[in-house]
Scaffold this active site. Sequence first.
Site, PDB file in Angstrom:
ATOM      1  N   ASN A 156       0.797  -1.099   0.185  1.00 19.48           N
ATOM      2  CA  ASN A 156      -0.036   0.137  -0.197  1.00 19.48           C
ATOM      3  C   ASN A 156       0.931   1.116   0.084  1.00 19.48           C
ATOM      4  O   ASN A 156       1.527   1.706   0.845  1.00 19.48           O
ATOM      5  CB  ASN A 156      -0.781  -0.068   1.224  1.00 19.48           C
ATOM      6  CG  ASN A 156      -1.585   1.343   1.381  1.00 19.48           C
ATOM      7  OD1 ASN A 156      -1.691   2.066   0.495  1.00 19.48           O
ATOM      8  ND2 ASN A 156      -2.272   1.303   2.740  1.00 19.48           N
TER       9      ASN A 156
ATOM     10  N   GLU B 265      -5.173  -5.598  10.658  1.00 14.83           N
ATOM     11  CA  GLU B 265      -4.295  -4.514  10.890  1.00 14.83           C
ATOM     12  C   GLU B 265      -4.419  -3.926  12.261  1.00 14.83           C
ATOM     13  O   GLU B 265      -5.214  -2.854  12.281  1.00 14.83           O
ATOM     14  CB  GLU B 265      -4.161  -3.562   9.926  1.00 14.83           C
ATOM     15  CG  GLU B 265      -3.948  -3.930   8.394  1.00 14.83           C
ATOM     16  CD  GLU B 265      -3.360  -2.987   7.514  1.00 14.83           C
ATOM     17  OE1 GLU B 265      -2.346  -3.255   7.016  1.00 14.83           O
ATOM     18  OE2 GLU B 265      -4.110  -1.880   7.408  1.00 14.83           O
TER      19      GLU B 265
ATOM     20  N   SER C 206       3.753  -2.356  10.327  1.00 10.75           N
ATOM     21  CA  SER C 206       5.155  -2.241  10.675  1.00 10.75           C
ATOM     22  C   SER C 206       5.734  -3.403  10.367  1.00 10.75           C
ATOM     23  O   SER C 206       6.561  -3.890  11.060  1.00 10.75           O
ATOM     24  CB  SER C 206       5.494  -1.836  12.070  1.00 10.75           C
ATOM     25  OG  SER C 206       5.103  -0.431  12.245  1.00 10.75           O
TER      26      SER C 206
ATOM     27  N   GLY D 271       2.538   1.999  10.685  1.00  6.03           N
ATOM     28  CA  GLY D 271       3.280   3.215  10.721  1.00  6.03           C
ATOM     29  C   GLY D 271       4.007   3.661  11.823  1.00  6.03           C
ATOM     30  O   GLY D 271       4.604   4.534  11.937  1.00  6.03           O
TER      31      GLY D 271
ATOM     32  N   GLU E 290      -6.680   4.305   8.354  1.00  6.35           N
ATOM     33  CA  GLU E 290      -6.562   5.772   7.748  1.00  6.35           C
ATOM     34  C   GLU E 290      -7.715   6.427   7.241  1.00  6.35           C
ATOM     35  O   GLU E 290      -8.066   7.652   7.720  1.00  6.35           O
ATOM     36  CB  GLU E 290      -5.185   6.019   6.971  1.00  6.35           C
ATOM     37  CG  GLU E 290      -4.001   5.801   7.938  1.00  6.35           C
ATOM     38  CD  GLU E 290      -2.853   5.542   6.949  1.00  6.35           C
ATOM     39  OE1 GLU E 290      -2.729   5.462   5.564  1.00  6.35           O
ATOM     40  OE2 GLU E 290      -1.757   4.920   7.516  1.00  6.35           O
TER      41      GLU E 290
HETATM   42  C1  PEP Z   1      -0.693  -0.054   6.057  1.00  3.61           C
HETATM   43  O1  PEP Z   1      -0.670   1.010   6.001  1.00  3.61           O
HETATM   44  O2  PEP Z   1      -1.526  -0.790   5.816  1.00  3.61           O
HETATM   45  C2  PEP Z   1       0.546  -0.638   6.914  1.00  3.61           C
HETATM   46  C3  PEP Z   1       0.382  -1.755   7.316  1.00  3.61           C
HETATM   47  O3  PEP Z   1       1.578   0.416   7.212  1.00  3.61           O
HETATM   48  P1  PEP Z   1       3.088   0.103   7.803  1.00  3.61           P
HETATM   49  O4  PEP Z   1       3.453  -1.182   7.294  1.00  3.61           O
HETATM   50  O5  PEP Z   1       3.759   1.213   7.317  1.00  3.61           O
HETATM   51  O6  PEP Z   1       2.732  -0.117   9.267  1.00  3.61           O
END
Ligand code: PEP
Length: 256
Positions: free
Chosen positions: A9, A168, A214, A174, A98
């Site tokens: 993403n 998630e 992350s 993030g 988000e």
């Molecule tokens: C995401 O935005 O779906 C995500 C998992 O971001 P990150 O890997 O940066 O934590």
Amino acid sequence: MRTKILAGNWKMNTSASEGLALFNEVRSGWNPDSDGILICIIAPPATHLSLVSAEAEQGIYTAGQNCSDQDNGAYTGEISAGMLKSVGADFVIIGHSERRSIFGEANDVLKLKVDAAIRNGLSPIYCCGEQRKEREEHRQEEVVRTQLKEELFHLSAEDFGKVVVAYEPVWAIGTGLTATPAQAQQMHSFIRTAIEENYDKEIAMDTSILYGGSCNPTNANDLFSNEDVDGGLIGGASLKSTDFLQIAKSLSNCVL
Ligand code: PEP
């Protein structure tokens, strides 16, 4: 065997030329899997979808990052699922944290977006997960159960078969904080059981459930080694082709 997926993403990052270059780096480093068990999905900004979808091949697919709940009409600035499909996308991310927190997308609109995706021939990559406070209060299962029930489980069994679920935990997105492999496995198993209770065992066993939050080349192996973790939805680390491909290697070592 259910499909194993590494999805990137890109969020609101890259110019069109940077995006195309990044996509081509991923494409040339991606090892096609002749059995189709392992696939790659890239979700670039919508403005680049047409460009990168034209380059997609051999187990690499593209996704929108969001879609409208409407098919067309006077909705300035919105992009419909049909429009994403028309420029080559096969998937669309729905319910990313988000979108929920910054743009205020609640369960009723997310349910309609899931429907819009299915109606227009896109597979939803449906995101769910708890906030930090909810985890601290040990409410993660209750939160995810409600999200699934109110946004996803209205689908028929046939339509649910087109869905990819991404767990998630919001506190891990993030932030550099990652769910431990045990936390990820526990929630993935919980989600699979919830799917079985709402549909049946076969559908639950066939559903790909991705981890996001992350995930990076260092922790990918431990996360993907879990029985119910079928791949990852990668944010930050998907913007660097070497990191993304390293994560892909971990997934392929774990599943093939
Ligand atoms: C995401 O935005 O779906 C995500 C998992 O971001 P990150 O890997 O940066 O934590």
